[in-house]
Design a protein around this motif. Structure first.
Motif: not given
Length: 150
Positions: A32, A60, A63
């Motif tokens: 990420g 991201p 993530m």
């Protein structure tokens, strides 16, 4: 007395790390972060493939959040890992081909490692130790058979 970590600090960290899918969570969080960094790259590097709006930053970020959640709340690791792999694959479209493939591969690998992690599992015994134990067991059986025959 030298300045440095206490003798038990490393052992405490290793114990903490052993009770959770550490490498999977770390790889997902790093993925990420890497994808977010490629979003901020100079315009000469950015390919501008896909939607360059909110989703390019949202996936991201999620993530990285999921990677941290895996580290600090491993009880929900299955949900986090499935969501992580879907978000990683989604960055292919939204974030410069998933951070130029690096973030995509790190995210998928970290999610798969997390999904496959099993808590409370016996430590693996090496092949050498298993052979040694089998020889020792065969020896005791052979010695027992000789003792009863005599």
């Amino acid at each position: 007395m030298p300045d440095g970590p206490r003798p038990g600090a490393r052992a405490a960290f290793r114990g903490w790390r052993a009770r959770r899918p550490f490498w999977g969570g770390l790889l997902l969080a790093l993925a990420g972060g890497e994808i977010l960094l490629t979003e901020k790259a100079s315009l000469k590097v950015v390919m501008h493939i896909g939607m360059q709006g909110l989703a390019g930053y949202l996936l991201p970020s999620l993530m990285a959040l999921l990677g941290l959640l895996i580290l600090f709340n491993p009880a929900q690791r299955l949900f986090y890992s499935l969501t992580g792999v879907l978000l990683s694959l989604g960055t292919w479209v939204t974030s410069n081909l998933g951070g130029f493939f690096i973030g995509l591969l790190l995210g998928v690998t970290g999610s798969c490692l997390t999904f496959g992690w099993l808590p409370d599992q016996e430590p693996r015994v090496s092949r050498r130790k298993r052979r040694k134990q089998a020889r020792a067991a065969a020896r005791t059986v052979a010695e027992g058979a000789q003792g009863t025959a005599a």
